[in-house]
Design an enzyme around this catalytic site. Structure first.
Site, short mmCIF file in Angstrom:
data_model
loop_
_atom_site.label_atom_id
_atom_site.label_comp_id
_atom_site.label_asym_id
_atom_site.label_seq_id
_atom_site.Cartn_x
_atom_site.Cartn_y
_atom_site.Cartn_z
N HIS A 75 0.84 -1.20 0.00
CA HIS A 75 0.00 0.00 0.00
C HIS A 75 0.88 1.25 0.00
CE1 HIS A 75 -2.79 3.12 1.35
NE2 HIS A 75 -2.09 3.27 2.45
N ASP A 104 8.28 23.28 -24.60
CA ASP A 104 8.07 21.91 -24.10
C ASP A 104 9.06 21.73 -22.96
OD1 ASP A 104 7.83 19.01 -23.79
OD2 ASP A 104 6.96 19.00 -25.79
N TRP A 140 7.08 -0.58 4.62
CA TRP A 140 7.69 0.10 3.47
C TRP A 140 9.12 0.54 3.78
CZ3 TRP A 140 9.21 5.15 1.82
CH2 TRP A 140 9.18 6.13 2.82
N SER A 167 13.25 6.75 -12.85
CA SER A 167 12.16 7.56 -13.37
C SER A 167 12.09 8.92 -12.66
CB SER A 167 10.84 6.80 -13.20
OG SER A 167 9.75 7.64 -13.49
N SER A 168 12.17 8.89 -11.33
CA SER A 168 12.09 10.15 -10.56
C SER A 168 13.25 11.07 -10.90
CB SER A 168 12.15 9.88 -9.06
OG SER A 168 11.06 9.11 -8.67
N HIS A 251 13.10 10.89 5.14
CA HIS A 251 12.53 12.15 5.59
C HIS A 251 12.38 13.17 4.46
CE1 HIS A 251 10.78 15.05 8.15
NE2 HIS A 251 11.51 15.91 7.47
N GLU A 253 11.97 12.56 1.48
CA GLU A 253 10.89 12.03 0.63
C GLU A 253 9.54 12.63 1.03
OE1 GLU A 253 10.68 10.26 -2.02
OE2 GLU A 253 8.54 9.84 -1.98
N TYR A 255 9.05 15.59 2.05
CA TYR A 255 8.97 16.93 1.47
C TYR A 255 8.87 16.87 -0.04
CZ TYR A 255 9.53 18.36 6.14
OH TYR A 255 9.29 18.51 7.47
N SER A 266 -0.39 27.52 -3.26
CA SER A 266 0.05 28.92 -3.33
C SER A 266 -0.41 29.60 -4.61
CB SER A 266 1.58 29.00 -3.23
OG SER A 266 2.02 28.47 -2.01
N HIS A 300 14.98 11.58 13.66
CA HIS A 300 13.77 11.70 14.48
C HIS A 300 12.84 10.50 14.25
CE1 HIS A 300 11.96 14.42 11.11
NE2 HIS A 300 11.68 13.17 10.87
N HIS A 301 13.16 9.67 13.24
CA HIS A 301 12.42 8.43 13.06
C HIS A 301 13.01 7.30 13.89
CE1 HIS A 301 10.12 9.93 9.52
NE2 HIS A 301 11.16 10.73 9.42
N THR A 326 7.67 26.31 7.74
CA THR A 326 6.33 25.80 7.43
C THR A 326 5.28 26.78 7.98
OG1 THR A 326 7.24 23.59 7.68
CG2 THR A 326 4.86 23.75 7.49
N LYS A 329 4.78 29.66 5.72
CA LYS A 329 3.90 29.36 4.59
C LYS A 329 2.43 29.44 4.99
CE LYS A 329 6.76 26.60 1.63
NZ LYS A 329 6.30 27.30 0.42
N ARG A 448 1.25 -0.09 15.27
CA ARG A 448 0.95 -0.12 13.83
C ARG A 448 1.37 -1.47 13.26
NH1 ARG A 448 5.68 3.70 11.15
NH2 ARG A 448 4.54 3.17 9.26
#
Ligand code: CU
Length: 533
Positions: A75, A104, A140, A167-168, A251, A253, A255, A266, A300-301, A326, A329, A448
């Site tokens: 998932h 283009d 994951w 690809s990314s 992490h 990722e 953002y 915005s 922090h993870h 943040t 924003k 979890r």
């Protein structure tokens, strides 16, 4: 038919599948990316329904625990790499050349390759469901030694992640080259619409961290098949090192999935507040600050892994620091709306939903970033609630906002506003029914990635599962609206889509549409590359 006509015929657009396979046009590829991501959202969504069906009530086994674990893993991979990221790449393809006045994307063939890698990667990943030993089931994050238990699926998983990374990265290179080289004369960097800015910064993040993920999974592969012991303590390796490497990617990722959403919101809020975006340059600097800070907060993870106290303190304060840009924003979005002449069409509703609900995800993030507190919340459903607030009413709501906002431009047809609003309100209600109770589950101690639980967690799990199925069904309203709009069933869109919107007396409004929206390009210093319309 004359010879010339026959020749012409050969060079016309090819029919059917080959046209899409060979296309190098940024709008074609944008559409392909968006359609692919929609398919992946449906597949990933069905997987989440398996999870919520299993957790509907305690005791009952709907699927076997190994398959449940595969579902949590798959998932996430489908939603992150198949849903959210390709959707934003699709938007970048569609919008960036137009917003910059470029003909283009700079590298159209690379663009084609970057897209067509994706169906192969996800075909491979999906095929692991039918393999001996089952699909990957270690979450994951793929932590060893658990992820080492994956059977034949392991090399497929690793190679599909390599493909997603390629690809990314090609997409990111294309965005950077296009923005740095193909801006129309006069389109200074600091005049670019914010979607271009947030994507430019996202692209640098992608290039910085996708190879790190590729390295981490390659080391998993060599540990399993080639006798290395990078992450095996028995051979002198360190399983915690995997966590450091993974989260150095993981992490940022987060953002990567949210900065383009900031760009979308915005641009939409100024249109419907009829004011110029408040604090344009502070938005740019805040985006850059978030991206830079995102690469120094990874641990922090890992607060519960046994880090030195000095490291725990550093990562706690560094992580909390991100709330400053943040906050800038969120302040700017609110200040943009302040005393604006606001109207509430579907794209604006989804943007407002984004600002409010994403902020809830931000606040629970602040709670998790407190080291001593995290020992309590770690690996609990509170974490699940937190990141789903960031990613669903965050990233996904911004995608809905973007699609409703630009769909009339893409298709020439105005979507059905009543269905759009219904889609927004039902989504907003059910997403909260789905995820808000998970905070309480986590605080009460439910872990979890567990297929069953004790009786005390029954009510909140029941609510959450009802919310999940209701949210999924609600998306058929969107699907219907999308398909009928693409088929031109509704009214034709006007040239200035949002000025001509039905039911809005635009002439009565005190201020015109602002700059930095898709509707009106910013002032160009020497000449306009395109007339606005
Ligand atoms: Cu993080």
């Amino acid at each position: 038919m004359s010879h010339a006509e026959a020749h012409d015929h050969h060079h016309g657009p090819e029919p059917g599948f080959m046209r899409w396979l060979k296309t190098t046009n940024h709008k074609d590829l944008g559409a392909l990316y968006l359609m692919f991501s929609l398919a992946m959202f449906i597949v990933g969504g069905l997987m989440s329904l398996v999870i919520r069906a299993e957790l509907f009530t305690p005791g009952m086994q709907f699927v076997d625990p190994q398959f449940f674990n595969s579902m949590t893993t798959m998932h996430a991979l489908f939603m992150i790499f198949g849903g959210v990221m390709p959707a934003f790449t699709g938007l970048s393809n569609y919008l960036i050349p137009i917003q910059l006045g470029a003909p283009d994307m700079a590298l159209p063939r690379i663009n084609n390759m970057g897209f067509w890698i994706l169906p192969i990667a996800f075909g491979m990943l999906l095929s692991t469901l039918f393999m001996e030993g089952g699909a990957p089931a270690g979450g994951w994050t793929l932590y060893p030694p658990l992820s080492m238990q994956t059977g034949d699926a392991m090399p497929f998983l690793v190679f599909s992640i390599h493909l997603m990374g390629i690809s990314s990265i090609t997409g990111a290179i294309n965005v950077i080259v296009t923005i740095l080289n193909l801006r129309a004369p006069g389109m200074d960097l600091m005049k670019m619409p914010l979607f271009c800015w947030t994507w430019l910064i996202t692209a640098f993040l992608l290039i910085a961290v996708m190879p790190v993920l590729a390295g981490a999974v390659t080391m998993l592969l060599t540990d399993k098949y080639f006798g290395t012991t990078f992450f095996a303590a028995a051979g002198g390796g360190d399983p915690v090192m995997f966590q450091h490497i993974f989260w150095f990617f993981g992490h940022p990722e987060v953002y990567i999935m949210i900065l383009p959403a900031f760009g979308v919101v915005s641009q939409i809020i100024p249109t419907f507040a009829r004011k110029t975006l408040f604090g344009y340059s502070s938005m740019v600097y805040a985006t850059a600050a978030i991206a830079l800070a995102s690469v120094i907060v990874w641990a922090h993870h890992m607060f519960a892994v046994g880090l030195p106290v000095a490291a725990e303190l550093f990562f706690m304060f560094a992580a909390k620091m991100i709330s400053v840009p943040t906050g800038v924003k969120v302040f700017n979005w609110v200040a943009t709306m302040w005393r604006g002449s606001m109207t509430f069409e579907t794209p604006m509703l989804f943007s407002l939903g984004f600002v409010i609900l994403f902020t809830i995800g931000g606040f629970s993030g602040l709670m998790l970033a407190m080291t001593p507190v995290d020992f309590q919340y770690h690996d609990s459903y509170f974490v699940v609630a937190h990141f789903h607030y960031v990613l669903v009413p965050g990233a996904v709501f911004s995608l809905f906002a973007a699609v409703y906002y630009w769909l009339p431009k893409w298709t020439g047809t105005m979507y059905n506003e009543k269905l759009g609003k219904l889609h927004f309100w039902l989504s907003t209600i059910f997403i909260n029914v789905l995820f808000f109770p998970q905070h309480f589950l986590g605080l009460a101690g439910m872990p979890r990635r567990i297929p069953d639980y004790s009786l005390q967690f029954a009510e909140f799990n029941f609510m959450s599962s009802v919310g999940a199925f209701a949210f999924f069904i609600t998306q058929f309203i969107f699907l219907y609206n999308l398909i009928t709009t693409c088929r031109g069933k509704w009214e034709k869109a006007t040239d200035q889509v949002w000025e001509g919107a039905k039911g809005v007396e635009w002439e009565m409004l005190p201020s015109p549409l602002p700059y930095h929206t898709f509707e009106q390009q910013p002032d160009l210093s020497d000449y306009e590359p395109h007339p606005t319309h």
